[in-house]
Design a protein around this motif. Structure first.
Motif, PDB file in Angstrom:
ATOM      1  N   TRP A  56       0.831  -1.214   0.000  1.00 42.94           N
ATOM      2  CA  TRP A  56       0.000   0.000   0.000  1.00 42.94           C
ATOM      3  C   TRP A  56       0.865   1.263   0.000  1.00 42.94           C
ATOM      4  CZ3 TRP A  56      -0.365   3.589   4.051  1.00 42.94           C
ATOM      5  CH2 TRP A  56      -1.380   4.553   3.899  1.00 42.94           C
ATOM      6  N   ALA A  57       1.850   1.306   0.882  1.00 44.33           N
ATOM      7  CA  ALA A  57       2.709   2.492   0.978  1.00 44.33           C
ATOM      8  C   ALA A  57       3.574   2.654  -0.273  1.00 44.33           C
ATOM      9  CB  ALA A  57       3.586   2.402   2.224  1.00 44.33           C
ATOM     10  N   LEU A  58       4.093   1.563  -0.782  1.00 43.83           N
ATOM     11  CA  LEU A  58       4.937   1.623  -1.976  1.00 43.83           C
ATOM     12  C   LEU A  58       4.148   2.074  -3.201  1.00 43.83           C
ATOM     13  CD1 LEU A  58       7.856   0.999  -2.841  1.00 43.83           C
ATOM     14  CD2 LEU A  58       7.068  -1.267  -3.491  1.00 43.83           C
ATOM     15  N   ILE A  59       2.984   1.493  -3.414  1.00 43.87           N
ATOM     16  CA  ILE A  59       2.172   1.843  -4.585  1.00 43.87           C
ATOM     17  C   ILE A  59       1.722   3.300  -4.518  1.00 43.87           C
ATOM     18  CG2 ILE A  59      -0.062   1.433  -5.710  1.00 43.87           C
ATOM     19  CD1 ILE A  59       0.405  -1.586  -5.012  1.00 43.87           C
ATOM     20  N   ASN A  60       1.127   3.699  -3.397  1.00 45.01           N
ATOM     21  CA  ASN A  60       0.644   5.078  -3.280  1.00 45.01           C
ATOM     22  C   ASN A  60       1.783   6.081  -3.256  1.00 45.01           C
ATOM     23  OD1 ASN A  60      -2.372   5.230  -3.027  1.00 45.01           O
ATOM     24  ND2 ASN A  60      -1.938   3.641  -1.521  1.00 45.01           N
ATOM     25  N   GLY A  61       2.841   5.769  -2.528  1.00 44.91           N
ATOM     26  CA  GLY A  61       3.974   6.692  -2.432  1.00 44.91           C
ATOM     27  C   GLY A  61       4.640   6.938  -3.772  1.00 44.91           C
ATOM     28  N   LEU A  62       4.993   5.863  -4.476  1.00 46.69           N
ATOM     29  CA  LEU A  62       5.673   6.030  -5.764  1.00 46.69           C
ATOM     30  C   LEU A  62       4.762   6.626  -6.830  1.00 46.69           C
ATOM     31  CD1 LEU A  62       7.921   2.848  -6.005  1.00 46.69           C
ATOM     32  CD2 LEU A  62       8.595   5.214  -5.475  1.00 46.69           C
ATOM     33  N   GLU A  63       3.498   6.242  -6.820  1.00 45.82           N
ATOM     34  CA  GLU A  63       2.564   6.787  -7.809  1.00 45.82           C
ATOM     35  C   GLU A  63       2.523   8.314  -7.739  1.00 45.82           C
ATOM     36  OE1 GLU A  63      -2.196   6.592  -8.953  1.00 45.82           O
ATOM     37  OE2 GLU A  63      -1.487   5.569  -7.149  1.00 45.82           O
ATOM     38  N   TYR A  64       2.379   8.836  -6.548  1.00 49.00           N
ATOM     39  CA  TYR A  64       2.259  10.294  -6.409  1.00 49.00           C
ATOM     40  C   TYR A  64       3.612  10.990  -6.422  1.00 49.00           C
ATOM     41  CZ  TYR A  64      -2.686   9.983  -6.169  1.00 49.00           C
ATOM     42  OH  TYR A  64      -3.991   9.774  -6.520  1.00 49.00           O
ATOM     43  N   TYR A  65       4.663  10.299  -6.086  1.00 50.34           N
ATOM     44  CA  TYR A  65       6.004  10.867  -6.216  1.00 50.34           C
ATOM     45  C   TYR A  65       6.313  11.100  -7.695  1.00 50.34           C
ATOM     46  CZ  TYR A  65      11.107  11.217  -5.884  1.00 50.34           C
ATOM     47  OH  TYR A  65      12.407  11.632  -5.980  1.00 50.34           O
ATOM     48  N   TRP A  66       6.051  10.090  -8.519  1.00 52.11           N
ATOM     49  CA  TRP A  66       6.278  10.226  -9.964  1.00 52.11           C
ATOM     50  C   TRP A  66       5.301  11.211 -10.580  1.00 52.11           C
ATOM     51  CZ3 TRP A  66       6.732   4.289 -10.097  1.00 52.11           C
ATOM     52  CH2 TRP A  66       8.037   3.913  -9.760  1.00 52.11           C
ATOM     53  N   PHE A  67       4.074  11.232 -10.095  1.00 49.92           N
ATOM     54  CA  PHE A  67       3.101  12.210 -10.566  1.00 49.92           C
ATOM     55  C   PHE A  67       3.599  13.622 -10.276  1.00 49.92           C
ATOM     56  CE2 PHE A  67      -0.498  15.018  -9.575  1.00 49.92           C
ATOM     57  CZ  PHE A  67      -1.113  15.057 -10.815  1.00 49.92           C
ATOM     58  N   GLY A  68       4.158  13.847  -9.104  1.00 49.47           N
ATOM     59  CA  GLY A  68       4.694  15.176  -8.746  1.00 49.47           C
ATOM     60  C   GLY A  68       5.816  15.601  -9.669  1.00 49.47           C
ATOM     61  N   HIS A  69       6.689  14.670 -10.006  1.00 47.83           N
ATOM     62  CA  HIS A  69       7.762  14.980 -10.959  1.00 47.83           C
ATOM     63  C   HIS A  69       7.196  15.301 -12.341  1.00 47.83           C
ATOM     64  CE1 HIS A  69      11.453  14.532  -8.754  1.00 47.83           C
ATOM     65  NE2 HIS A  69      11.018  13.396  -8.224  1.00 47.83           N
ATOM     66  N   ALA A  70       6.227  14.528 -12.791  1.00 45.74           N
ATOM     67  CA  ALA A  70       5.608  14.780 -14.096  1.00 45.74           C
ATOM     68  C   ALA A  70       4.899  16.124 -14.099  1.00 45.74           C
ATOM     69  CB  ALA A  70       4.622  13.665 -14.443  1.00 45.74           C
ATOM     70  N   LEU A  71       4.240  16.442 -13.025  1.00 43.48           N
ATOM     71  CA  LEU A  71       3.519  17.705 -12.921  1.00 43.48           C
ATOM     72  C   LEU A  71       4.477  18.895 -12.953  1.00 43.48           C
ATOM     73  CD1 LEU A  71       0.752  19.038 -12.518  1.00 43.48           C
ATOM     74  CD2 LEU A  71       1.121  18.849 -10.054  1.00 43.48           C
ATOM     75  N   ALA A  72       5.582  18.780 -12.249  1.00 42.00           N
ATOM     76  CA  ALA A  72       6.544  19.890 -12.188  1.00 42.00           C
ATOM     77  C   ALA A  72       7.172  20.176 -13.556  1.00 42.00           C
ATOM     78  CB  ALA A  72       7.631  19.584 -11.175  1.00 42.00           C
ATOM     79  N   GLY A  73       7.348  19.153 -14.389  1.00 40.29           N
ATOM     80  CA  GLY A  73       7.984  19.347 -15.683  1.00 40.29           C
ATOM     81  C   GLY A  73       7.026  19.615 -16.834  1.00 40.29           C
ATOM     82  N   ALA A  74       5.739  19.649 -16.565  1.00 34.50           N
ATOM     83  CA  ALA A  74       4.748  19.801 -17.634  1.00 34.50           C
ATOM     84  C   ALA A  74       4.440  21.271 -17.905  1.00 34.50           C
ATOM     85  CB  ALA A  74       3.462  19.073 -17.248  1.00 34.50           C
ATOM     86  N   ALA A  75       3.898  21.518 -19.090  1.00 38.83           N
ATOM     87  CA  ALA A  75       3.440  22.865 -19.441  1.00 38.83           C
ATOM     88  C   ALA A  75       2.255  23.232 -18.538  1.00 38.83           C
ATOM     89  CB  ALA A  75       3.014  22.898 -20.908  1.00 38.83           C
TER      90      ALA A  75
END
Length: 182
Positions: free
Chosen positions: A144-163
Motif C-alpha cells: 500500500w505504501a509503496l504503490i501510493n507513495g511512488l505513484e504520487y512521487y512520480w506524478f509530482g515529478h511529471a507535474l513539475a515538468g509539464a506545461a
C-alpha cells in the motif's frame, strides 16, 4: 498539511497512518499522498522515508487494532457496527467471513477506504492467529505504501515538468482520482 509535513516530516505520515489503521477517522492515505508529492518537490522529503513511515504506520496501527480485537473484540465490533449502522447479524456474518478468508480480506482491506480502519480489529476479533496476521499485515502495509507513495512521487515529478495547461489537466484528474480513493 504541507506545513506539518515541512515541520515534522515523516513523523506526521507515520502518526496519521497509524491512527487511521487503529480506527481513528483520519486521512491516512491523503497524508501519504501529500508527503509523496512534497517529496517530489525541490524542498521535499526523502521518498524512501515517506514510504517507510507509511508502511510502518500502517503496520503498527493495524497490529494495535488486532491486539484490541483479541482483547475486547466482540464488544468493540458491536459498537463499531452500531456506529456504521450495521445489524448485529451483519457484524457476525462479517466476522465469520473474516475467520474463513481473513488473509485475503486483510490484504485487500488495506486498499479500501473504511475497511482499512477496521481490518486489524476485525482480524483480532475473528480469532486470526498472530502468525498468520503479521506476515499478511506487513505485506499489505508495504504494498500500500509503496504503490501510493511512488505513484504520487512520480506524478509530482511529471507535474513539475509539464506545461501549464497540462498541469491544470493533471491536477484536475488527480483530484478526481483522489476523491475516488477517499
Amino acid at each position: 498539511l504541507e506545513h506539518l509535513l515541512h515541520q515534522y516530516g515523516c513523523g506526521v505520515v507515520f502518526a496519521v497512518v497509524a491512527l487511521q489503521a487503529l480506527g481513528v477517522p483520519l486521512p491516512g492515505t491523503t497524508a501519504l499522498i501529500a508527503a509523496a508529492l512534497y517529496a517530489s518537490t525541490s524542498h521535499g522529503l526523502p521518498i524512501a522515508g515517506v514510504i517507510a513511515a507509511g508502511a510502518l504506520g500502517a503496520l503498527v496501527g493495524t497490529t494495535a487494532a488486532f491486539a484490541l480485537g483479541n482483547w475486547r473484540g466482540e464488544p468493540l465490533l458491536m459498537r463499531v457496527g452500531r456506529r456504521l449502522r450495521q445489524s448485529p447479524e451483519r457484524v457476525h456474518m462479517l466476522r465469520r467471513e473474516f475467520a474463513a478468508h481473513g488473509g485475503w480480506l486483510l490484504f485487500i482491506g488495506r486498499f479500501i477506504t473504511g475497511l482499512r480502519n477496521i481490518s486489524g480489529l476485525l482480524a483480532g476479533a475473528s480469532g486470526m492467529p498472530p502468525t498468520r496476521f503479521l506476515p499478511v499485515a506487513a505485506a499489505a502495509a508495504a504494498a500500500w505504501a509503496l504503490i501510493n507513495g511512488l505513484e504520487y512521487y512520480w506524478f509530482g515529478h511529471a507535474l513539475a515538468g509539464a506545461a501549464t495547461w497540462v498541469q491544470v489537466i493533471l491536477i484536475l484528474r488527480s483530484e478526481e482520482h483522489t476523491s475516488e480513493l477517499q
